[in-house]
Scaffold this motif. Structure first.
Motif, short mmCIF file in Angstrom:
data_model
loop_
_atom_site.label_atom_id
_atom_site.label_comp_id
_atom_site.label_asym_id
_atom_site.label_seq_id
_atom_site.Cartn_x
_atom_site.Cartn_y
_atom_site.Cartn_z
N PHE A 163 211.60 48.26 130.23
CA PHE A 163 211.20 47.59 131.47
C PHE A 163 211.87 46.22 131.64
N ASN A 164 212.87 45.92 130.82
CA ASN A 164 213.56 44.64 130.90
C ASN A 164 214.04 44.40 132.33
N GLY A 165 213.75 43.20 132.85
CA GLY A 165 214.15 42.87 134.21
C GLY A 165 213.18 43.35 135.26
N ARG A 166 212.10 43.97 134.85
CA ARG A 166 211.09 44.49 135.77
C ARG A 166 209.71 43.94 135.37
N PRO A 167 209.48 42.65 135.61
CA PRO A 167 208.23 42.03 135.14
C PRO A 167 206.97 42.68 135.68
N ALA A 168 207.01 43.24 136.88
CA ALA A 168 205.81 43.90 137.43
C ALA A 168 205.43 45.11 136.58
N LEU A 169 206.43 45.85 136.08
CA LEU A 169 206.13 46.99 135.22
C LEU A 169 205.61 46.53 133.86
N ILE A 170 206.19 45.47 133.32
CA ILE A 170 205.70 44.95 132.04
C ILE A 170 204.24 44.53 132.17
N GLN A 171 203.92 43.83 133.25
CA GLN A 171 202.53 43.41 133.45
C GLN A 171 201.62 44.60 133.71
N GLY A 172 202.10 45.58 134.47
CA GLY A 172 201.31 46.78 134.73
C GLY A 172 201.03 47.58 133.48
N PHE A 173 201.93 47.48 132.51
CA PHE A 173 201.75 48.21 131.26
C PHE A 173 200.52 47.75 130.49
N ASN A 174 199.99 46.58 130.82
CA ASN A 174 198.80 46.07 130.14
C ASN A 174 197.62 47.03 130.24
N LEU A 175 197.65 47.92 131.20
CA LEU A 175 196.62 48.94 131.31
C LEU A 175 196.53 49.77 130.03
N PHE A 176 197.65 49.94 129.35
CA PHE A 176 197.71 50.78 128.16
C PHE A 176 197.61 49.99 126.85
N VAL A 177 197.50 48.68 126.95
CA VAL A 177 197.48 47.82 125.77
C VAL A 177 196.05 47.69 125.25
N PRO A 178 195.85 47.71 123.93
CA PRO A 178 194.50 47.59 123.38
C PRO A 178 193.78 46.34 123.89
N LEU A 179 192.47 46.47 124.04
CA LEU A 179 191.65 45.37 124.52
C LEU A 179 191.86 44.13 123.67
N GLY A 180 191.87 42.98 124.34
CA GLY A 180 192.07 41.71 123.65
C GLY A 180 193.53 41.33 123.48
N GLN A 181 194.44 42.17 123.97
CA GLN A 181 195.86 41.89 123.88
C GLN A 181 196.48 42.04 125.26
N ALA A 182 197.57 41.36 125.49
CA ALA A 182 198.28 41.45 126.76
C ALA A 182 199.76 41.24 126.52
N VAL A 183 200.58 41.91 127.31
CA VAL A 183 202.02 41.75 127.25
C VAL A 183 202.44 40.97 128.49
N GLU A 184 203.21 39.91 128.28
CA GLU A 184 203.65 39.10 129.41
C GLU A 184 205.16 38.91 129.35
N PRO A 185 205.83 39.10 130.50
CA PRO A 185 207.27 38.86 130.53
C PRO A 185 207.57 37.37 130.63
N HIS A 186 208.68 36.97 130.10
CA HIS A 186 209.15 35.59 130.19
C HIS A 186 210.53 35.62 130.81
N PRO A 187 210.77 34.84 131.85
CA PRO A 187 212.09 34.85 132.48
C PRO A 187 213.15 34.28 131.54
N HIS A 188 214.35 34.76 131.70
CA HIS A 188 215.48 34.24 130.93
C HIS A 188 215.67 32.77 131.31
N PRO A 189 215.96 31.90 130.36
CA PRO A 189 216.12 30.47 130.67
C PRO A 189 217.15 30.18 131.77
N ASN A 190 218.14 31.04 131.91
CA ASN A 190 219.17 30.85 132.93
C ASN A 190 218.86 31.61 134.22
N GLY A 191 217.62 32.11 134.34
CA GLY A 191 217.25 32.92 135.49
C GLY A 191 217.58 34.37 135.25
#
Length: 111
Positions: free
Chosen positions: A61-89
């Motif tokens: 899902f690299n470059g698709r932050p909405a999908l990375i955030q949406g994937f949190n539905l499948f992540v165990p409770l108490g954990q979350a996956v968050e995308p971070h933008p590349h420092p150069n955009g």
């Protein structure tokens, strides 16, 4: 076999909506979509662990932050996956997994 985190409980309707989002993004017959299904299957069957799932999904899902955030539905409770933008955009360069014990970064190279 790899030890993995407990499989989260989620509303099947939410899961199906997210699967539709992934299909729309990649196309239902694409290799990326098939890879995503295989990752979920491996986690459900406990043949791959949570860290490996995060690494694979973050790469897929690299470059698709909405999908990375949406994937949190499948992540165990108490954990979350968050995308971070590349420092150069541009595309996502890393993701982090937030847990009750802190935050661990999973580094990715820019694609």
């Amino acid at each position: 076999m790899t030890t993995s985190a407990p499989i989260p409980q989620f509303d099947i309707k939410d899961a199906l909506r997210f699967m539709d989002e992934v299909k729309k993004e990649f196309g239902a017959s694409s290799q990326e979509y098939e890879t995503f299904i295989e990752i979920l299957k491996g986690f459900r069957e406990r043949t791959i662990g949570f860290d490996e799932v995060i690494t694979r999904v973050s790469t897929l899902f690299n470059g698709r932050p909405a999908l990375i955030q949406g994937f949190n539905l499948f992540v165990p409770l108490g954990q979350a996956v968050e995308p971070h933008p590349h420092p150069n955009g541009g595309t996502t360069s890393t993701t982090s997994v937030k847990t009750a014990a802190g935050e661990a970064l999973h580094g990715l190279t820019r694609l």
